[in-house]
Every structure is written in structure tokens, then in C-alpha cells.
Design a protein around this motif. Structure first.
Motif, PDB file in Angstrom:
ATOM      1  N   ASP A 161       1.194  -1.363  -0.126  1.00 45.90           N
ATOM      2  CA  ASP A 161      -0.129   0.030  -0.333  1.00 45.90           C
ATOM      3  C   ASP A 161       1.030   1.102  -0.026  1.00 45.90           C
ATOM      4  OD1 ASP A 161      -1.179  -0.420   3.387  1.00 45.90           O
ATOM      5  OD2 ASP A 161       1.065  -0.183   2.171  1.00 45.90           O
ATOM      6  N   SER A 162       2.094   1.653   0.145  1.00 45.16           N
ATOM      7  CA  SER A 162       2.938   2.589  -0.709  1.00 45.16           C
ATOM      8  C   SER A 162       3.115   2.549   1.191  1.00 45.16           C
ATOM      9  CB  SER A 162       3.085   2.985  -1.230  1.00 45.16           C
ATOM     10  OG  SER A 162       2.213   3.315  -2.433  1.00 45.16           O
ATOM     11  N   THR A 163       2.998   2.838   2.201  1.00 46.64           N
ATOM     12  CA  THR A 163       3.391   2.394   3.081  1.00 46.64           C
ATOM     13  C   THR A 163       4.998   2.060   3.438  1.00 46.64           C
ATOM     14  OG1 THR A 163       2.218   1.132   4.282  1.00 46.64           O
ATOM     15  CG2 THR A 163       1.718   3.114   3.853  1.00 46.64           C
ATOM     16  N   SER A 164       6.119   2.814   4.112  1.00 50.71           N
ATOM     17  CA  SER A 164       7.356   2.145   3.964  1.00 50.71           C
ATOM     18  C   SER A 164       7.368   1.749   5.879  1.00 50.71           C
ATOM     19  CB  SER A 164       8.390   3.349   3.876  1.00 50.71           C
ATOM     20  OG  SER A 164       7.874   4.217   4.639  1.00 50.71           O
ATOM     21  N   PHE A 165       8.356   1.389   5.950  1.00 51.86           N
ATOM     22  CA  PHE A 165       8.891   0.765   7.940  1.00 51.86           C
ATOM     23  C   PHE A 165      10.376   0.004   7.359  1.00 51.86           C
ATOM     24  CE2 PHE A 165       9.559  -4.006   7.004  1.00 51.86           C
ATOM     25  CZ  PHE A 165       8.165  -3.954   5.897  1.00 51.86           C
ATOM     26  N   TRP A 166      10.817   0.725   8.444  1.00 53.93           N
ATOM     27  CA  TRP A 166      12.511   0.433   8.988  1.00 53.93           C
ATOM     28  C   TRP A 166      12.187  -1.185   9.549  1.00 53.93           C
ATOM     29  CZ3 TRP A 166      17.520   1.949   7.825  1.00 53.93           C
ATOM     30  CH2 TRP A 166      17.241   3.959   7.433  1.00 53.93           C
ATOM     31  N   ALA A 167      12.979  -1.951   8.437  1.00 54.63           N
ATOM     32  CA  ALA A 167      13.596  -3.594   8.691  1.00 54.63           C
ATOM     33  C   ALA A 167      15.265  -3.638   8.535  1.00 54.63           C
ATOM     34  CB  ALA A 167      12.950  -4.275   7.449  1.00 54.63           C
ATOM     35  N   VAL A 186      15.664 -12.973   6.616  1.00 57.75           N
ATOM     36  CA  VAL A 186      14.286 -12.969   8.352  1.00 57.75           C
ATOM     37  C   VAL A 186      14.435 -12.012   7.881  1.00 57.75           C
ATOM     38  CG1 VAL A 186      14.742 -13.349  10.363  1.00 57.75           C
ATOM     39  CG2 VAL A 186      16.097 -14.795   9.260  1.00 57.75           C
ATOM     40  N   LEU A 187      13.682 -10.878   8.129  1.00 61.50           N
ATOM     41  CA  LEU A 187      13.447  -9.549   8.604  1.00 61.50           C
ATOM     42  C   LEU A 187      12.602  -9.043   9.583  1.00 61.50           C
ATOM     43  CD1 LEU A 187      10.650  -9.414   4.697  1.00 61.50           C
ATOM     44  CD2 LEU A 187      12.811  -8.545   4.857  1.00 61.50           C
ATOM     45  N   ILE A 188      12.778  -8.837  10.288  1.00 57.74           N
ATOM     46  CA  ILE A 188      12.531  -7.819  11.830  1.00 57.74           C
ATOM     47  C   ILE A 188      12.394  -6.254  11.880  1.00 57.74           C
ATOM     48  CG2 ILE A 188      13.036  -7.309  13.967  1.00 57.74           C
ATOM     49  CD1 ILE A 188      15.341  -9.853  13.428  1.00 57.74           C
ATOM     50  N   ASP A 189      11.190  -5.996  11.921  1.00 59.65           N
ATOM     51  CA  ASP A 189      10.794  -4.870  12.249  1.00 59.65           C
ATOM     52  C   ASP A 189      10.865  -3.957  12.431  1.00 59.65           C
ATOM     53  OD1 ASP A 189       9.164  -1.815  11.623  1.00 59.65           O
ATOM     54  OD2 ASP A 189       7.349  -2.788  11.170  1.00 59.65           O
ATOM     55  N   ILE A 190      11.619  -2.746  12.322  1.00 56.63           N
ATOM     56  CA  ILE A 190      12.687  -1.968  13.522  1.00 56.63           C
ATOM     57  C   ILE A 190      12.187  -0.721  13.647  1.00 56.63           C
ATOM     58  CG2 ILE A 190      14.916  -3.842  14.034  1.00 56.63           C
ATOM     59  CD1 ILE A 190      15.991  -1.722  12.308  1.00 56.63           C
ATOM     60  N   SER A 191      11.211  -0.178  13.473  1.00 59.71           N
ATOM     61  CA  SER A 191      10.382   0.914  12.539  1.00 59.71           C
ATOM     62  C   SER A 191      10.742   1.211  14.194  1.00 59.71           C
ATOM     63  CB  SER A 191       9.494   1.392  12.226  1.00 59.71           C
ATOM     64  OG  SER A 191       9.170   0.920  10.939  1.00 59.71           O
ATOM     65  N   GLU A 192      10.668   1.345  15.540  1.00 56.88           N
ATOM     66  CA  GLU A 192       9.922   1.842  16.660  1.00 56.88           C
ATOM     67  C   GLU A 192      11.661   2.011  17.164  1.00 56.88           C
ATOM     68  OE1 GLU A 192       5.595  -0.289  18.134  1.00 56.88           O
ATOM     69  OE2 GLU A 192       7.893  -0.484  19.381  1.00 56.88           O
ATOM     70  N   ARG A 193      12.414   1.222  17.247  1.00 53.15           N
ATOM     71  CA  ARG A 193      14.083   1.255  17.822  1.00 53.15           C
ATOM     72  C   ARG A 193      13.969   2.580  16.822  1.00 53.15           C
ATOM     73  NH1 ARG A 193      18.159  -2.537  16.218  1.00 53.15           N
ATOM     74  NH2 ARG A 193      18.809  -1.588  13.891  1.00 53.15           N
ATOM     75  N   LYS A 194      13.970   2.801  15.412  1.00 49.90           N
ATOM     76  CA  LYS A 194      14.716   4.157  14.778  1.00 49.90           C
ATOM     77  C   LYS A 194      14.373   4.911  15.480  1.00 49.90           C
ATOM     78  CE  LYS A 194      17.376   1.696  11.196  1.00 49.90           C
ATOM     79  NZ  LYS A 194      19.281   2.800  11.640  1.00 49.90           N
ATOM     80  N   GLN A 195      12.839   5.067  15.628  1.00 50.27           N
ATOM     81  CA  GLN A 195      12.376   6.280  16.465  1.00 50.27           C
ATOM     82  C   GLN A 195      12.881   6.766  17.268  1.00 50.27           C
ATOM     83  OE1 GLN A 195       8.272   5.130  15.863  1.00 50.27           O
ATOM     84  NE2 GLN A 195       7.492   5.884  14.150  1.00 50.27           N
TER      85      GLN A 195
END
Length: 1009
Positions: A161-167, A186-195
Motif C-alpha cells: 500500500d506504499s507505506t514504508s517501514f524500517w527493517a 529474516v525480516l525484523i520490523d525495527i521502525s520503533e527502534r529507529k524512532q
């Protein structure tokens, strides 16, 4: 087992169990059954034994089947667990083919990428990676395939849906038995850590900025007293340009040995756990000046409570100390004025005291004769006697040195250099002969404003007065004025007394005794009080000198007026109506009155009005006796203001105040103390020491009681921290306490006053900051590794891409040179295009490397002549196009501060852009100038009359590879303006542009002010 097939007519060996078992097993495996002849040939025992073996073997087969069934069930369970572990794992798993296509993906990966598992198959993984991070992914993939070692990197991915996230992407080789290996990711969502990391970086920058803005010096040292951290105030005080210059150095690098040794001794005590609190430290400078710092140093603790260094603060209290010394000087001078009758003795001592307070100053007082024309020696204990004699009796005038001019023109005269100032033309040789180079002179006035003389400060070197020295001069003039006024008032009083005595001697003998008593009474009254007399109508008929002095009116101005001349408007009409009714009725009135002096200042007097009555009981006149209570009233106002400020301060600081009468044991809390400790407020704020003991955690109580007793024993002060349990909510709170002992008349502790503040939130935040600092250090190490990888990547681009380009260019040139006759015109044109595009690719690589290096190149600040640099760049670029008609309008440009090579690149890129986009004009016009911004910063600009651009595409203007014109229309690769923006931003500035299609463009930029 061994198959057993005996001949049809040959029975099994009788009594051989092994043979019978083999026969039974063969039969169960589907072998030939026994014939009737074979059964007949067997004995009954052998038949029974064969049947028994058949049953045993059947049981063994059933057991084996059961084991197989259980193994199958376990396999199904394992398969179910594998499904749960793989598809429901908290991280995403996906398998990537050698061509970069997704083969399989678990549910988490499907959720992260925003597409069902079935739709992910055969999709390129790079479709889900943002364009700016594609290179990072391909570099990881390349290293994985080359080394076979697992690889990991952080990048930004985009969902369906074109939204982005840090992985965080981890990749490993997964052999599959074929020639082409698969890649397990292996994909790990690290968006919160980046923020969180970005927020932490912002908070760290804010904290660093706030510390640098503090006027208080803040520093951190290691166990060897070397600076680890310092703010800007500390660097300024130590005489260096930036805090970084202090790092790794000690006090010995900046202070004399005696001072640095003392500071080291203090810090050794701090490292032993003994804090240094509010210690005054004096520093002497080579020019004779000095400063006093109020310093506190406490141990720096690590997360385990070990002392790892010293944290300190220092606050410059030099002005406060100097003011205290000046107040002490004024006090001693006033005491001397009151106690001594000799004006010369008083002035000599005042001058010497002032010189001690102002090193290098030579002070002098000259008194004006009664004729108002000549200045006579008053006091100058430190000036040469020959010089004093030479100027004694000098006639005042418009150019008679500093003092003669000040007395003549009734103004302060400041001469910074006697050797060159025209006011000293007639006295220059005299002053220089005695080593005098500067003289500041101020007229001294009496209460009526008349010039009494001059006060002067000499220096033996040219010097300009500071604001503090001017203030010192004003205070000195006031003290000298008081001394002169007192002596002259005494002389006037003696003269007045002499006249009065002459008049008394002429009186009759009957009145001689009464008049003598009255004279003594009046003299005493005039000496110690403010006296005025009015007639029955309230008109002033007499005012003594003290009354004139406090009201600042001449006696002639007071007599003939009533007391409304000094009405301040402070009291209501009813106040004076009550006063008048009281004294008219013949009664004495007493009260406090606020009056206004002639100069507009206010003063308070404690007044007693005594009516003098005629024989009929009607008032003849009124005598008012006043006492000056201005200081007392001001002190009362200051006390009320101080109490109000203290209340506001404690409320703003969220502090509670307490008092402990040590002898009686009575403890008093304010309301905030009860709130902090979670208790109900008592009517009078009373509580007990035992109540406080019960609230403190047992593990903190013993140490705090010991420190309290030590403070009481030494009549000192202390600061502590302890924890309490609040009865109101059961919460454990951390309390910071500070107290001071007030001794009694016997010198022993009588009372203790202190404050408490709830610092639980701050304490918790400090714990969080400690953890965040540890995470930051780890992140810094990761960033260092990434930077090294980027440098390696830059080298790879420079080396690996240039070789193929050189080959392409070389071979194309060789074909054109050696085989041009065999090629038609189109073929030759196409080879020319190959050469041109290869060169363009080379320029693109150069610009990319330049863009990359700008982010790592250090800033070396120097002063830059912007006008000369802009002209040089224009001339160089114009020389490359001699066929064009170009016109430069270069205005005067102020200099800038920055890195020379970087700023030159800004001018090159902006001016070359202007020349390029004016190519279609008959005359290319370029204007370069500057203007002032709203905040006073210098804004430079480059304007041209070229093609311009549509401001609707402004957002693309400074992007890498972003172009607003076609390659055919205007050549270029779209990196130049991105380079400009990076250089300007690295210098703390901003770049922007304004344009209109076909009406040229203007580019603006400025640097940090």
C-alpha cells in the motif's frame, strides 16, 4: 531373516528350532506354503513348534507396525510445530531465488510486506525496498554470494500500500542441491527502534545545547583529573576557543602549580567519596586581575556505583566578591567620616582604601577655593609630592588637564592617554615626567549642587574606564562628598553657634540661662534630628541643614512654603486631615510620613509634631522633629519582597521548607513538606523528628541520621538524598534534602533550617539516560562500521566502474581512428555518442564521489574573501566559452567563514548553472550580490536572465539526479545543486531559489551567523 524353501519332498530337520523358525518366517513373508506331504512328514511336535514360531513372528510384526504408527504421529506433530514456528514466528522468513524472486514467505513476512502469501510468490524482493536503499541491499547480496558468510543490514522497505517501514534484513545461503543456491532472509520490523534512536539523538543534542548555554561552568574529569567533557562557559574561562581543546588536559595546563596542586588535592578527596560543595577558589592573572569561582565537585558514578571520575560546576562570583569588598570599603569610610574631625586624614584614608580595591589606580582629591577659581590639594597619598605641589592652586579652565576642565565645565572628563589628549597640552610634560598616562576626573557637588572640588583616578598606562570603574568612581565621589559636607557642616554649625552665642551675650541676664539651655537643646537637636518649624497656618519658618539635606531643597526654597512641597502622594487626604486636627487641638501628633525630595526621590521620616500654644491655648507655631527611617522602611519592604520571592521560588522549585528547634525538639513543616511526605497538614505545621524517622526507609535512615548529627556538631551545612514511603499512597519517593545549622549565642547549634524536594522523576530519568547512553555507544560503534563500509564502496565505484568506461572510450576511439572509412556516417555518429555518454558517465561518477565525500570531509573554518572568489570563478568559467557574450554585475560582498574548497565549489556550481541556462540568450547576464536577512545574517545570491524553471517543481530542485530540463535542451547530470545544498547545510546554513519560466532564476544561500 533367511528364506527357507526345503524341497517338496524333503521335510525340515526334525528337532532343529532354527530351521523351524526360518520356515515360519518364510511362510509369513508370502513364501510357498507347506504341502500335505511335508506336513505329514513332520512330527506333531514339529508342527506345534512351527505354529508357535508363526504366532511369535506375528506378534513381532504387530509391534513393528505400532512403532511405525507412533513414528508417523510424531512426524505429524513435528510438521505442525514447524508450521507454527515458521508461519507464526514473530519475525518474517522468506526464501529468495538466485534471480532475487520470492519463493516462499511466512505469515509474518506476508503481513510486513502487505500482500497475501500466494501473491508474493515470484515477486522480486527489490520491489519492496525503497530506491535509496537498493544499493545497500545489493551490496549485502553481493557480499553474501562472494563470502558465503551470513550478512545483515538496516534498510527501508515499502509495503504493497506504499507505506514504508524500517527493517533489519539478515541473509544466509540455503543450499538446495542444485547449482543455484537459495537465500534465506529474516525480516525484523525495527521502525520503533529507529524512532527511539532519532528521539534520543534529538534529546542528546538538546541537552548538549542547554549545557553549552548555561553561564555556569560544567565539566567532567576522569580519575587522573583529565577533562572528559566541558561546556562553552568552561572553555571561555580557561582561555580556549572550544570545549574540545580542554579534552585530555588537566588544570596544570592552565593554572600555576600552586593552584593546580590544590585543585588536584580537592579532586583526590572527591574520588574518595568526599564531595566539595560551594568552595570559593581565587585565580590570579598575570595582569594583576583576579577572579573568584564558587565551585562544587562530586563523584561520577557508573551503573554499579563505582567512582569513575569527577563532575563539577563553577560559577563566577567575582563581581559579588568585589561588591562585598566595595561595600566594606564604603562602610569603613563612612565610619571614619563619622569618627574623625580631620578632612585631610579622612580623605587620605579613603583614597588608600580605594586604591587597594582598584589595583593600579592612583586616587586624588582637589578642593575648590571659596573664590571658585583655584583648586587646592585635598588628598593624594600615592601621587609624587613634586606633582602635588606643582598642581596645587591651579586655575580651572576649559583645557586645564582633567581636573581643571571637570571643575570648570561641571562634568566628568575622561582622558585615556595624556600623551595625546589636547586637554593636557600645558601639563603633559609634568604628567609624563612623573609616569602618569591616564586621568579620569569627576566633579564633587554639595547637596545644593555646587561644585566642591574634583575626584580623579590616575593610571601609569593609557586606559579607558569600564562600566564597573565608572560605577566605582561615582561611589567614591559620593563618599568624598559626604566627608566634605560633614566637615563643612560642622564648620557652619560652629559659625552658627558662635553667632548665636554673640546674640545670647547681648540678651538680658534674666534670659541668659534660658537662651543658653535653648541653644544647647537646638544644637543637639540639629545634630541628631531633622527639624522644621511652621507658623499657625502651616508655613515653614525654619528648617535645619539635615532637613534641607534629606529634602534636597535649599533653605530659601523651603521657607515661605508649607509641607505640601514635599508631598509624595503616598498618603490619603484623611491621613493629613487627622494630623492637622490633632495638632490644632493642641495635642502632639506622631507618625511615619513618606515625602518626595526635590530630585524626585522618596524618603521616610518618623515625625513628631509639637504645638506651641499661647496663653489662650491656641497654637502659635508647630515644631516638627523628624528621624530618617528610609533605610529601615526600605529594609522592611525588602524583607517583605524577599519573603514573597522566597515563597514564589520554593513553590516554583517544588520545594518544601522545614525548621527544627534542636533544643526543644520542635519540628515545623510548610504545606509542601506534608504533600511531599504524603501526610495531612497540621494546623500549625508542627510535626516530630520521630515522624520523619518512621517515613524514611530503614536502609537509608542510619546514614542520614549520622550526617545530621555531624552537621549539628560542626554547625555546618549538608545536602542528602534518601527514600521515604508515603502513607497516603504507599509509594516510595526519592527526596533531596539540604540544611544549614543556625548557632545560638553560645556558638552551639540552636536551630536547623532546610528544604526538601521530591526528585523521584529526575532520579528515574537519570536511570533511563544511563541506559540510553549505553545504547548510544553501541549505535556509535555500528555507525563507525557502516562508515568504513561506505568508504570501501566508494573506492569500489571509483576503481571498478572507471576501468570499463576507459575501455569503452578507448575502443570507440580506436574504431573511429582505424576503421572510420568502413563506417557510414550514422555508424560514426553512434560511436561518437558512445564516447560522449562514456565521458558523461565518468563525470557522473566524479560528482557522486564528490557528493559522498562532502558528508565526511571535515570543516576547517577560515575567513574567505567572497568577492574575490566569486570573480575568480566567473572568470575561469567564462574563459571556457570565449565565443559567448557574457556580462557580470558583481556587487561588493562581505567576507564569510567556512572551508575554502567547499565554498569555492558552491560558487562554481551556481555560476556554471547561470552560464549554462543563459546559453540561448544573446548576452548572458549574471548578477552576484548580498543582502541582510531578518536575523542579521548575510545572504548571498546569484541571479541570471536565463531559461528559469517552474516553481511547481521546486521540491525536485536540490535532489540528486533531479533535472527540470531535458538533456537535449541543457546538458547535465543533476548533481550540482545537491552538492551546493550539502555544502551550505554542513556550514549551518540554507540554500533556496526563486524563478519564473523564461525570466531567469535567483539562488540564495547563507551560512551560520
Amino acid at each position: 531373516m533367511i528364506d527357507y524353501n526345503p524341497a517338496p519332498d524333503h521335510p525340515a530337520h526334525a528337532g532343529d528350532p532354527q530351521a523351524l523358525r526360518q520356515m515360519a518366517e518364510a511362510m509369513t513373508r508370502g513364501g510357498e506354503p507347506l504341502t500335505p506331504a511335508q506336513i505329514t512328514a513332520m512330527s506333531s511336535t514339529e508342527v506345534l513348534q512351527v505354529l508357535h514360531e508363526l504366532q511369535v513372528h506375528q506378534i513381532e510384526l504387530e509391534l513393528q507396525n505400532e512403532e511405525l504408527r507412533q513414528a508417523h504421529e510424531q512426524l505429524e506433530v513435528s510438521r505442525s510445530r514447524y508450521f507454527d514456528l515458521y508461519h507464526l514466528a514473530p519475525v518474517g522468513y522468506c526464501t529468495i531465488s538466485g534471480q532475487g524472486l520470492i519463493l516462499t514467505a511466512n505469515l509474518t513476512a506476508s503481513t510486513l510486506l502487505g500482500q497475501p502469501q500466494s501473491e508474493l510468490a515470484k515477486k522480486p524482493i527489490n520491489r519492496f525496498i525503497l530506491a535509496q536503499d537498493q544499493d545497500a541491499y545489493y551490496l549485502q547480496r553481493k557480499q553474501l554470494l562472494e563470502t558465503g558468510e551470513p550478512q545483515a543490514c538496516d534498510l527501508q522497505m515499502v509495503r504493497h500500500d506504499s507505506t514504508s517501514f524500517w527493517a533489519h534484513l539478515q541473509s544466509t545461503i540455503q543450499p538446495n542441491g542444485s547449482a543455484e543456491s537459495e537465500i534465506l532472509c529474516v525480516l525484523i520490523d525495527i521502525s520503533e527502534r529507529k524512532q527511539a534512536e532519532e528521539l534520543l539523538a534529538m534529546e542528546q543534542d538538546l541537552l548538549s545545547t542547554l549545557v553549552d548555554l548555561l553561564p555556569t561552568m560544567v565539566f567532567v574529569k576522569d580519575c587522573d583529573s583529565r577533562f572528559l567533557l566541558a561546556n562553552a562557559a568552561c572553555a571561555h574561562y580557561m582561555g580556549v576557543s572550544s570545549p574540545e581543546e580542554l579534552l585530555g588536559k588537566t588544570d596544570a595546563d592552565f593554572y600555576p602549580s600552586e593552584s593546580s596542586t590544590k585543585f588536584l588535592r580537592d579532586e583526590l578527596n572527591v574520588l574518595q567519596g568526599i564531595p566539595l560543595l560551594n568552595s570559593e577558589q581565587r585565580r590570579e592573572f598575570p595582569d594583576g586581575s583576579w577572579k573568584v569561582l564558587l565551585t562544587s565537585k562530586v563523584p561520577k558514578l557508573d551503573s554499579e556505583g563505582n567512582i569513575t571520575g569527577v563532575v563539577g560546576t563553577s560559577f563566577d562570583i567575582t563581581e559579588r566578591v568585589k561588591n562585598q569588598q566595595l561595600l566594606a570599603w564604603e562602610k569603613s569610610a563612612l565610619e571614619l567620616i563619622v569618627s574623625s574631625e580631620s578632612l585631610s586624614e579622612v580623605l587620605d584614608q579613603v583614597m588608600l582604601g580605594l586604591e587597594a580595591h582598584a589595583p593600579g589606580a592612583i586616587c586624588s582629591v582637589l578642593l575648590l577655593d571659596d573664590d571658585g577659581v583655584h583648586l587646592r590639594h585635598g588628598a593624594a597619598p600615592s601621587l609624587p609630592e613634586a606633582y602635588n605641589a606643582a598642581i596645587n592652586g591651579v586655575t580651572i579652565g576649559a583645557a586645564v588637564g582633567s581636573c581643571g576642565t571637570a571643575a570648570f565645565e561641571n562634568r566628568r572628563v575622561v582622558v585615556n592617554d595624556i600623551a595625546s589628549d589636547p586637554l593636557w597640552a600645558d601639563y603633559r610634560d609634568l604628567a609624563l615626567e612623573h609616569g602618569l598616562r591616564a586621568c579620569w576626573s569627576t566633579p564633587i557637588h554639595c547637596l545644593e549642587g555646587k561644585v566642591l572640588g574634583t575626584f580623579a583616578i590616575y593610571y601609569r598606562e593609557p586606559r579607558r574606564p569600564t562600566a564597573a570603574e565608572i560605577d566605582l568612581t561615582e561611589r567614591a565621589v559620593h563618599v568624598v562628598q559626604l566627608a566634605i559636607d560633614r566637615v563643612r557642616s560642622s564648620e557652619e554649625l560652629r559659625k552658627f553657634s558662635a553667632k548665636l552665642e554673640q546674640r545670647v551675650e547681648q540678651r538680658t541676664a534674666d534670659l541668659q540661662t534660658v537662651n543658653a539651655s535653648l541653644n544647647d537643646f537646638k544644637a543637639a537637636l540639629d545634630e541628631h534630628a531633622l527639624v522644621s518649624v511652621t507658623d499657625a497656618e502651616g508655613i515653614i519658618t525654619y528648617a535645619n541643614a539635615k532637613f534641607c539635606g534629606i529634602s534636597k531643597y535649599l533653605r530659601s526654597e523651603l521657607i515661605g512654603n508649607d509641607h505640601r512641597i514635599g508631598n509624595s502622594g503616598y498618603h490619603p487626604k484623611a491621613f493629613f486631615q487627622d494630623l492637622w486636627e490633632t495638632i490644632i487641638s493642641g495635642q502632639v501628633w506622631k507618625g511615619e510620613i513618606r515625602n518626595r525630595a526635590k530630585d524626585g526621590s522618596f524618603y521616610w521620616v518618623d515625625t513628631t509634631v509639637v504645638p506651641f500654644l499661647d496663653p489662650d491655648g491656641k497654637p502659635l507655631q508647630f515644631m516638627s522633629i523628624h528621624a530618617d527611617i528610609t533605610r529601615r522602611k526600605n529594609a522592611q519592604d525588602d524583607l517583605l519582597l524577599s519573603k514573597a520571592r522566597m515563597g514564589i521560588a520554593t513553590e516554583a522549585a517544588d520545594m518544601g521548607v522545614w525548621e527544627w528547634d534542636i533544643k526543644s525538639g520542635m519540628v515545623t513543616w510548610d504545606e509542601r513538606m506534608f504533600e511531599i511526605f504524603g501526610q495531612s497538614v497540621t494546623p500549625d505545621g508542627a510535626t516530630t523528628y520521630e515522624n520523619w524517622q518512621n517515613l524514611v526507609l530503614p536502609e537509608d535512615l542510619a546514614e542520614n541520621e549520622e550526617r545530621l548529627q555531624r552537621t549539628i556538631a560542626t554547625c555546618g551545612r549538608d545536602q542528602r538524598e534518601f527514600r521515604v514511603v508515603r502513607p497516603s499512597d504507599g509509594a516510595v519517593r526519592v527526596i533531596h534534602a539540604a540544611e544549614v545549622v543556625i548557632p545560638g549565642p553560645d556558638g552551639k547549634a540552636a536551630r536547623m533550617v532546610g528544604i526538601n524536594r521530591d526528585i523521584t522523576k529526575r532520579w528515574r530519568n537519570e536511570q533511563k539516560i544511563t541506559k540510553l547512553n549505553a545504547n548510544l555507544e553501541s549505535r556509535a560503534a555500528e555507525l563507525q562500521t557502516i562508515n568504513k563500509e561506505l568508504e570501501s564502496f566508494s573506492y569500489s565505484i571509483s576503481h571498478d566502474l572507471r576501468a570499463p568506461l576507459r575501455a569503452i572510450t578507448g575502443f570507440a576511439r580506436m574504431v573511429l581512428e582505424e576503421h572510420s572509412e568502413q563506417l557510414n556516417t550514422e555508424g560514426q555518429r553512434m560511436l561518437g555518442v558512445v564516447q560522449s555518454e562514456a565521458r558523461r558517465m565518468g563525470h557522473l561518477i566524479d560528482d557522486l564521489l564528490t557528493f559522498s565525500r562532502l558528508g565526511r570531509q571535515s570543516i576547517e573554518i577560515c575567513k574567505i574573501d567572497m568577492e574575490s572568489m566569486a570573480r575568480e570563478v566567473f572568470d575561469e568559467l567564462a574563459a571556457r566559452a570565449p565565443e559567448r557574450k557574457l556580462q557580470l554585475n558583481l556587487h561588493a560582498l562581505p567576507p564569510a567563514h567556512g572551508t575554502d574548497s567547499m565554498i569555492r565549489q558552491v560558487w562554481i556550481n551556481l555560476i556554471s548553472n547561470a552560464l549554462k541556462f543563459t546559453r540561448k540568450r544573446e548576452t548572458g547576464e549574471v548578477e552576484i550580490g548580498s543582502q541582510k536577512g531578518q536575523d542579521g545574517e548575510v545572504i548571498y545570491y546569484v541571479n541570471d536572465n536565463g531559461a528559469g524553471f517552474d516553481m511547481g517543481y521546486y521540491e525536485k530542485l536540490f535532489g540528486v539526479f533531479q533535472r527540470l530540463h531535458s538533456q537535449q535542451e541543457f546538458s547535465g547530470i543533476g548533481v550540482g545543486l545537491a552538492l551546493v545544498q550539502r555544502v551550505v547545510q554542513r556550514h549551518g546554513g540554507r540554500v533556496w531559489a526563486e524563478s519564473e519560466v523564461d525570466h531567469g532564476a535567483t539562488f540564495f544561500f547563507h551560512f551560520r551567523k
